[in-house]
Structure formats: C-alpha cells, structure tokens
Design an enzyme around this catalytic site. Structure first.
Site, PDB file in Angstrom:
ATOM      1  N   GLU A   1       0.818  -1.208   0.000  1.00 34.09           N
ATOM      2  CA  GLU A   1       0.000   0.000   0.000  1.00 34.09           C
ATOM      3  C   GLU A   1       0.857   1.266   0.000  1.00 34.09           C
ATOM      4  O   GLU A   1       0.504   2.268  -0.616  1.00 34.09           O
ATOM      5  CB  GLU A   1      -0.924   0.029   1.222  1.00 34.09           C
ATOM      6  CG  GLU A   1      -2.068  -0.976   1.198  1.00 34.09           C
ATOM      7  CD  GLU A   1      -1.663  -2.361   1.710  1.00 34.09           C
ATOM      8  OE1 GLU A   1      -0.458  -2.583   1.957  1.00 34.09           O
ATOM      9  OE2 GLU A   1      -2.552  -3.212   1.845  1.00 34.09           O
ATOM     10  N   LEU A   2       1.987   1.211   0.695  1.00 31.80           N
ATOM     11  CA  LEU A   2       2.818   2.413   0.789  1.00 31.80           C
ATOM     12  C   LEU A   2       3.409   2.773  -0.570  1.00 31.80           C
ATOM     13  O   LEU A   2       3.439   3.936  -0.960  1.00 31.80           O
ATOM     14  CB  LEU A   2       3.945   2.211   1.817  1.00 31.80           C
ATOM     15  CG  LEU A   2       4.832   3.436   2.030  1.00 31.80           C
ATOM     16  CD1 LEU A   2       4.025   4.611   2.573  1.00 31.80           C
ATOM     17  CD2 LEU A   2       6.001   3.122   2.968  1.00 31.80           C
ATOM     18  N   LYS A   3       3.870   1.753  -1.283  1.00 33.44           N
ATOM     19  CA  LYS A   3       4.409   1.992  -2.621  1.00 33.44           C
ATOM     20  C   LYS A   3       3.350   2.661  -3.491  1.00 33.44           C
ATOM     21  O   LYS A   3       3.591   3.680  -4.128  1.00 33.44           O
ATOM     22  CB  LYS A   3       4.822   0.652  -3.231  1.00 33.44           C
ATOM     23  CG  LYS A   3       5.260   0.735  -4.679  1.00 33.44           C
ATOM     24  CD  LYS A   3       5.325  -0.656  -5.295  1.00 33.44           C
ATOM     25  CE  LYS A   3       5.750  -0.594  -6.739  1.00 33.44           C
ATOM     26  NZ  LYS A   3       7.131  -0.106  -6.890  1.00 33.44           N
TER      27      LYS A   3
ATOM     28  N   SER B   1      23.037  -5.487 -20.688  1.00 36.01           N
ATOM     29  CA  SER B   1      21.623  -5.206 -20.915  1.00 36.01           C
ATOM     30  C   SER B   1      21.461  -3.942 -21.749  1.00 36.01           C
ATOM     31  O   SER B   1      22.289  -3.035 -21.701  1.00 36.01           O
ATOM     32  CB  SER B   1      20.893  -5.059 -19.583  1.00 36.01           C
ATOM     33  OG  SER B   1      21.420  -3.989 -18.856  1.00 36.01           O
TER      34      SER B   1
ATOM     35  N   ASP C   1      29.068 -11.786 -14.342  1.00 36.86           N
ATOM     36  CA  ASP C   1      28.946 -10.553 -13.545  1.00 36.86           C
ATOM     37  C   ASP C   1      29.019 -10.849 -12.055  1.00 36.86           C
ATOM     38  O   ASP C   1      28.342 -11.759 -11.577  1.00 36.86           O
ATOM     39  CB  ASP C   1      27.590  -9.891 -13.805  1.00 36.86           C
ATOM     40  CG  ASP C   1      27.478  -9.358 -15.224  1.00 36.86           C
ATOM     41  OD1 ASP C   1      28.489  -8.864 -15.751  1.00 36.86           O
ATOM     42  OD2 ASP C   1      26.366  -9.424 -15.795  1.00 36.86           O
TER      43      ASP C   1
ATOM     44  N   CYS D   1      30.252  -3.317 -10.368  1.00 43.30           N
ATOM     45  CA  CYS D   1      29.931  -1.910 -10.471  1.00 43.30           C
ATOM     46  C   CYS D   1      30.146  -1.177  -9.160  1.00 43.30           C
ATOM     47  O   CYS D   1      29.204  -0.841  -8.472  1.00 43.30           O
ATOM     48  CB  CYS D   1      28.536  -1.650 -11.016  1.00 43.30           C
ATOM     49  SG  CYS D   1      27.361  -2.946 -10.774  1.00 43.30           S
TER      50      CYS D   1
ATOM     51  N   HIS E   1      24.059   5.688 -14.930  1.00 46.11           N
ATOM     52  CA  HIS E   1      22.977   6.010 -14.011  1.00 46.11           C
ATOM     53  C   HIS E   1      22.367   7.370 -14.283  1.00 46.11           C
ATOM     54  O   HIS E   1      21.435   7.787 -13.629  1.00 46.11           O
ATOM     55  CB  HIS E   1      23.480   5.916 -12.570  1.00 46.11           C
ATOM     56  CG  HIS E   1      24.121   4.594 -12.290  1.00 46.11           C
ATOM     57  ND1 HIS E   1      25.460   4.378 -12.490  1.00 46.11           N
ATOM     58  CD2 HIS E   1      23.596   3.417 -11.878  1.00 46.11           C
ATOM     59  CE1 HIS E   1      25.737   3.113 -12.197  1.00 46.11           C
ATOM     60  NE2 HIS E   1      24.621   2.509 -11.824  1.00 46.11           N
TER      61      HIS E   1
ATOM     62  N   CYS F   1      28.153   0.284 -16.601  1.00 44.99           N
ATOM     63  CA  CYS F   1      27.229  -0.772 -16.171  1.00 44.99           C
ATOM     64  C   CYS F   1      26.253  -1.047 -17.315  1.00 44.99           C
ATOM     65  O   CYS F   1      26.379  -0.459 -18.400  1.00 44.99           O
ATOM     66  CB  CYS F   1      26.492  -0.372 -14.887  1.00 44.99           C
ATOM     67  SG  CYS F   1      25.698  -1.774 -14.047  1.00 44.99           S
TER      68      CYS F   1
HETATM   69  N1  GLN Z   1      25.073  -7.687 -17.263  1.00 45.11           N
HETATM   70  C1  GLN Z   1      24.288  -6.929 -16.360  1.00 45.11           C
HETATM   71  C2  GLN Z   1      23.601  -5.811 -17.126  1.00 45.11           C
HETATM   72  O1  GLN Z   1      24.154  -5.293 -18.026  1.00 45.11           O
HETATM   73  C3  GLN Z   1      25.118  -6.335 -15.247  1.00 45.11           C
HETATM   74  C4  GLN Z   1      24.274  -5.555 -14.269  1.00 45.11           C
HETATM   75  C5  GLN Z   1      25.019  -5.114 -13.029  1.00 45.11           C
HETATM   76  O2  GLN Z   1      26.219  -5.067 -12.988  1.00 45.11           O
HETATM   77  N2  GLN Z   1      24.334  -4.744 -11.986  1.00 45.11           N
HETATM   78  O3  GLN Z   1      22.497  -5.420 -16.813  1.00 45.11           O
HETATM   79 ZN    ZN Z   2      27.168  -3.065 -13.122  1.00 48.24          ZN
END
Ligand code: GLN
Ligand code: ZN
Length: 764
Positions: free
Chosen positions: A18-20, A442, A608, A652, A703, A735
């Site tokens: 609910e909070l989300k 990804s 990873d 990362c 990011h 990343c």
């Molecule tokens: N291979 C993953 C990606 O590219 C690595 C993600 C991560 O390091 N948190 O999403």
């Molecule tokens: Zn990463």
C-alpha cells in the site's frame, strides 16, 4: 512480570504494498498529501494492532517511514543540505521527497540531486546518506517521532519510539567538505537528541530504542570515546526514560565491553549473527540492566529452531532471571517479507518451514512462553520434528551435486594456461582492434517489453510468440551494434527481468513467493528468490539466446551470466549449510553453462559479480575467509573454459583498492568496472598493484541520462593510458543500459565508439 517480548521494527510497505502505491500516486499528484498521510496512518495502525494482538510487549513506533528512516532522522535533526532551499521550521513533504528523489530541472543546471543512497550494511535495503558540513548545526525540525508516539497512544498502544542513535547517525553519513571529522559534530547534535528524548518522556514514553548498528564495526579508540561521552550525556539529560541500545547485523566481538559500558536500561543483541557475544555479555551485564535476546533471524525467511533459541534463552535466564529478559527478532523485520498467509502456491513441506515477519512475531511470543513454561512442551516437540523432517526431505539433497563437489580440486579452479598464453590463443579466434569496444550486457527495457513479458507470464501469450518477440529485439540490437561499429557485441538480456531472478527460475533448488516483497529503497520493493535445496541446472539457461545472437553476425557475441556470489547475495539463503557451499553449487551449474556456451560457438563469456564487494564481512579480520570462497566460486564457475574462450567479469563499484588482490585473483581475462563517476580515480589503486589482465574502466555513467561528449571520453581514456598499458584497455560504459532510454543509450554509445576510433588513430 516474567520474560517479555520485544520487536525492533515492522515492515512498513503494507501487506499489499500500500505504501508503494500511495507514495507513487502522490508523486504523480493522483492523490493529495492528506490522502497519502491517511494511508500511511492506516498502515501504522494495522501494524500496531497486529503486534498487540500477537502479544508483543515492546511495540515499536517511528519504525515507519514514508521513504527511509535515515532520511527521517536528517529531517528530525534539521540536517537538510542547503541545495533544497529549506529555510528552517518544520520540514515539509516536498522538501522531504526532494531530498529522497532530487528535483528535476532544465539543462544545463540539471536540477537538484537527491541525497546519495547506499546499502544499509549488508542487507539489500538502501538508506539515504546524511550530508554534513563543518559548520553544521542541528535543531529539532520534524516531530514525526513524537506524533507517531501520540498516534499509537490514541489507538491504545504505548509504543517504544525507535531512533537511529547519534553516533551511528553521524558515522553512517558523509562529510561534504574536507578537513573535519563528522563525529566532531556530536556536541552540537546531542542537545537535539536530549530535547527529543525528554519530549518523548514528557508525552509518557517509557522506553526509547536507539539503534546503534555501528557497534558491530571495527571502532577506533576515539570512536569508542565518542560513544561513551555521547551516551553519558544523553543518560544525564533524561534520567527517567528507559533507553534501549540496539546493535544488530553482526557480533559485537571486541565491542561487548564498550556497549555494556554505555549507560542504558537495556541492550539488544543480534544472537543470530553474533551468538558468540552471549557468554561475554552475560558475564558483564551491568546490575539492573535488561537484555533483549535477538534469537529469531529478522532478515531471512526460515522457521526458527526453537531448541537452539531456548538454549540461548536458558543460559541468559540462568544468569539473570526472567524479569530482565526479552525475546526478540535479531533486527528490524523490515528485511523480511510480511506474511505467509497468502503463499498458497508454495510446496506444503517448504511452506511449513518458513516464517515471515508476522510468523516471526508469533515465534517470539511462543519462545518467551516456552522459556517460562507457560506453553506446553508439545510446541517445542513439534518444532523439533519439523526441522528433522525437513532435513530429510529428498528435494533438498541432490547426491550427484554433492558427489561432484567432493571431486572438485585445485585443477578445477585454474585455467589451463596463464593469461599471456590464453591471450595469444584468444587473439587468433577473436580478432579485436586496439581499444576494443563493448557494453556490459543489458539494453533499454522498454514498457512494451515489460508488457509483453507480463502477458507471457499470465499465459496470454504463447511461448512462440514471446520468444519471437525477444528474437526480433535481438535482431535489431545486433544490427545497430554493427552499425555503430562496436567490436564485442551482446544480445541485450531482453529475456531477463532481473539478472538474478532469471537464473533462479531456471535452477533447481530455488523457489519464489507470490507476495514476499521486501523494501529495497523508497517505493521500490524486491521479491528475492528463496534458495531451499541443492542447486543444479536441469538444462542450458542462456545458450538459446546467445547462440541465436551469434548466428546473426560475424562479429563475436559475448555470453552473459550472473556470478555465484551475486546470485546468492541477492537471494534468501539456506541456513542449513554455509554460504560458501551454496555458492559452490551455483558455481558448478554456471560452469556447465560456460561449457555449453563454448560448445555453441560463443568465444567470450562474461560472468557478472556486482555483489562481490557488498558480501564483505564488517570486521576486517574476517575478510580473508570470505574473499577466499568468493574468489574460488568465481573460479569454479569460470575456469572450465578453454584458453581460447575469453572470460570477462563486471563489477559496479569504484572503491576496490582494498580488495584489489581478490579481484586480480579472479583471473578474468577482461574486467569491466565502474570508474567514470570518480573520474578514473580508481586507477590510482593500480599504481601499486597493477592489474595484470585486460580491463575496461567504465568511461561514462549509465545512471544518468547525460550523453558524454567524444572529447570527454577521449580525455578519460588518455588518463587511463597513463596508468595502464594501452593494449590492455577496453572501452565500455560503467554498467548495463537496462534503465536508460533508447535515445540517450545510442547517442552515448555512438560517442563511445567514435572516441575509441580516435584513440586508435592516435596510438594505433
Ligand atoms: N550484465 C548486467 C547488465 O548489463 C550487469 C548488471 C550489473 O552489474 N548490476 O544489466
Ligand atoms: Zn554493473
């Protein structure tokens, strides 16, 4: 009075998140502030009623938060950074959420960044990091703790307000300018705590819980003095109030004496992680003080072993009698899913062995009753029998897995050739230019992709349709990577909603709950898989997608696996075997996958390990043991590869100066790491301890939506060239690109490829 029960904190997301839903609706302005606060109040009310109904004696308040308790503390104490434009007075909701989430603004100013977020010890919860300046002043600026206490009382519950203690509050923050130590702010901070505590006492509070998890860390002599000074001052300022100092997440070890030297009415111990503290604590308990025995694991999902818990409780009772003892979960139940009630899909034998927050409180009450002979022994017998029966469940023991693990020896943890030899062989089948470019795996996961996956899961889409859709995505991705001239391609991980869940769903020994959500940060919740039995791979997990991608191009495509430490770290783990053993089992399954990828013609495979660092024990003297099995499990997963196969790994985080030897010991042929946010600062770590294999220091921050300029990337690469041999350097983002938008992802990669070309022109 007898033995009582104590709870440190209850999940605040609500049974159905609910909070989300409420906070996200408020952020979109679909509901008003008043509606948000009303829904939040309902969650608190439910939690209190539930705990009272279960017979918990010390019920927490102020464990609730609209976003995060450290953020609440910042606002309570007036530690609001200037950039949020707060002018004193009560901190309003908009300022509060601005600190949590930042404020978007037009380029080039880029709005206001939020407080930094980081992991709460080794849990998967993230807290907001308080920021401190040399001239930091504190004042009471939010009455949340007081209001919630009063609210509880109005509802008929005299709660125990929970506050982060002053030393941990400062220690877990960060100085925003050089030349001072944030602990030096204690003299200004303590009067605000005193004011808060005496107001609570005035309102009728009998207990206040001060969380001091930093007590489990290695502390310097000075920090110990800070602790003593702070608590003496607090004690004097509120003599009538009963303070409970709570430590959790690890043994106090050398700090037992320190903790018991802090003047307080009660101490809470995490006996799940720090069972060895019990004897020294009992020997040194100050006269009259009370002890809260955290015997129930607050951060895992398993049913408590009553026999063991009662043994610990019994020892304490023998020493101290019942009246000064409380039974409790080891830490706040924030880290546990809420209730098993709706989990009807789990295998019944397994379900019987689980306990989420609600069930853990039931266990707490039951243990106290058993310890006092207020409950008949059949409960204890039943508990013992269910543990026994579970240990004999055939599904959790896979003899062939155990047999294979017994046969693992040093040769399995070693590639056949040394790196230079491997490199020579890899170059023959994997021709790559100087400054080769690649990505971390990804690519943007669009709303459309998530909707298609959802439909497939709800069986509204056939497997062929779903897989056809993923294949189409891979086709487009391969083509675009070729177009912009990347060298080592990826398939994009479109088939994975999450890098751990994907593998957990395909491996034996894992299971999933329907509603086992745990808060990760703010409104974000995760549903970690549960590892309950020996892990093995029924069939190849990723070959289908990697082989398909490779079939579309002459350029090499990198296979993509999640490492054994990360899979384990982001799951609920077994308690019937050490984590090192579980990691070895996962590693063995991955080792088979590596073999199958090779056989399918994949020439480079990335494993990873983004969670390797966060698994580090808190005490430095325990690092060696952890790193040994963490490295070994990575090597078990990777070292079956032929010399010709290029093994990549990715992590990362930039701070790895202190574990660099372990990272070298992974012996990956190529390592990609985060580096851009710190402007390649980590390269300094390589001066003393050169990284011997190939390395791709991330050259831009994934990011942020910002698109890096070619010149900027070239500058960073030149910087890297001053420390690393040019032939060792790879060019990649820091990343995966999963959370980025398509447009900025491709614009950034184009610039990255152009920068690599420029570098080749300069140095080729
Ligand atoms: N291979 C993953 C990606 O590219 C690595 C993600 C991560 O390091 N948190 O999403
Ligand atoms: Zn990463």
């Amino acid at each position: 009075m007898g033995m009582r029960t104590n709870n440190l904190g209850f999940p605040r997301i609500g049974e159905n998140r609910e909070l989300k839903k409420a906070t996200e609706a408020f952020w979109k302005r679909d509901i008003t502030a008043a509606q948000l606060l009303q829904r939040a109040a309902r969650i608190r009310e439910n939690n209190w009623l539930l705990q009272a109904g279960m017979g918990i004696d010390l019920i927490p308040s102020n464990d609730f938060s609209l976003y995060d308790s450290m953020l609440d503390m910042c606002c309570t104490l007036g530690a609001v950074p200037d950039r949020f434009g707060w002018s004193g007075g009560a901190v309003g909701l908009d300022t509060y959420f601005a600190m949590a989430r930042g404020v978007e603004g037009a380029e080039p100013h880029g709005g206001t960044p939020p407080l930094e977020m980081t992991k709460w010890f080794d849990t998967n919860y993230h807290y907001l990091v308080p920021e401190f300046h040399r001239r930091q002043r504190f004042r009471l600026s939010l009455t949340k703790a007081l209001d919630e206490f009063e609210e509880g009382r109005r509802l008929g519950t005299l709660t125990k307000p929970v506050l982060i203690g002053p030393v941990s509050f400062l220690a877990l923050g960060k100085e925003k300018e050089g030349g001072f130590d944030r602990l030096s702010l204690l003299p200004d901070l303590l009067p605000v705590y005193s004011e808060l505590l005496s107001t609570l006492a005035g309102l009728g509070a009998q207990w206040v819980q001060l969380d001091e998890p930093c007590l489990i860390l290695d502390l310097t002599q000075e920090q110990k003095q800070d602790y003593l000074g702070a608590y003496r001052q607090l004690r004097e300022s509120v003599p009538g109030l009963r303070l409970m100092i709570a430590s959790y997440f690890g043994p106090l070890g050398d700090n037992v004496e320190l903790m018991l030297g802090l003047p307080a009415a009660a101490y809470h111990l995490d006996l799940v992680r720090g069972g060895e503290d019990l004897a020294p604590v009992l020997a040194a308990m100050p006269a009259g003080a009370e002890l809260s025995l955290g015997v129930i694991n607050g951060r895992n999902v398993w049913k408590n072993d009553y026999t063991r818990s009662l043994e610990a409780i019994g020892k304490a009772k023998e020493r101290m009698g019942s009246d000064r003892l409380m039974v409790a979960p080891s830490c706040s139940l924030l880290h546990s899913p809420i209730t098993l009630a709706g989990e009807t899909g789990l295998p019944p034998e397994l379900r019987k062995m689980l306990a989420f927050a609600v069930e853990k409180l039931g266990e707490t009450a039951e243990l106290a009753a058993l310890a006092e002979n207020r409950r008949d022994r059949s409960k204890l017998e039943a508990n013992r029998r269910s543990h026994q029966a579970w240990r004999q469940q055939p599904e959790i023991h896979q003899p062939q897995v155990q047999q294979r693990l017994r046969e693992i020896g040093a040769p399995h943890l070693q590639r056949s050739g040394a790196f230079p030899e491997r490199l020579a062989k890899q170059k023959e089948i994997l021709p790559l230019p100087l400054f080769p470019t690649t990505t971390i795996g990804s690519f943007p996961q669009t709303g459309e992709l998530r909707a298609v996956r959802q439909k497939f899961r709800q069986e509204k889409l056939s497997r062929e349709e779903y897989e056809g859709f993923i294949e189409e995505r891979i086709r487009q991705l391969i083509k675009r990577q070729e177009e912009i001239g990347l060298d080592l391609l990826v398939h994009g991980e479109f088939e994975r909603s999450d890098m751990v869940e994907y593998f957990a769903e395909l491996l034996d020994g894992f299971t999933f709950t329907a509603n086992g959500w745990v808060q990760s940060y703010g409104s974000r919740c995760v549903k970690p898989p549960i590892i309950y039995g020996d892990v093995q791979r029924a069939k190849p997990m990723t070959v289908r997608w990697s082989a398909y991608a490779q079939s579309l191009t002459d350029r090499p495509v990198k296979g993509m696996l999640t490492g054994p430490v990360t899979i384990q770290q982001w799951s609920f783990v077994r308690e019937d075997q050490p984590p090192s053993e579980t990691a070895r089992q996962i590693a063995l399954a991955l080792r088979d996958e590596v073999g199958d990828l090779e056989a399918a013609g994949i020439k480079a495979i990335q494993i990873d390990e983004p969670a390797l660092r966060e698994g580090l024990p808190f005490k430095k003297k325990e690092w060696g043991g952890y790193l040994q099995w963490a490295v070994d499990s990575f090597r078990l997963a990777s070292c079956g590869a032929r010399d010709e196969t290029q093994i990549h790994s990715h992590m990362c985080y930039a701070e790895f100066g202190d574990i660099i030897e372990a990272i070298i010991a992974l012996d990956a042929d190529v390592l990609s790491i985060e580096a851009s946010r710190s402007q390649m600062e980590l390269l300094a770590d390589f001066r003393d301890n050169p990284y011997p294999n190939h390395i791709g220091p991330g050259i831009y921050d994934v990011h942020s939506p910002r698109i890096p300029e070619v010149a900027e990337i070239v500058t960073l690469l030149e910087k890297a060239c001053r420390v690393l041999p040019k032939v060792n350097i790879w060019v990649n983002p820091d990343c995966g690109l999963k959370t980025r938008g398509e447009i900025e992802a491709w614009a950034s990669l184009k610039n990255m490829a152009a920068a690599a070309k420029e570098m080749r022109k300069r140095w080729g």
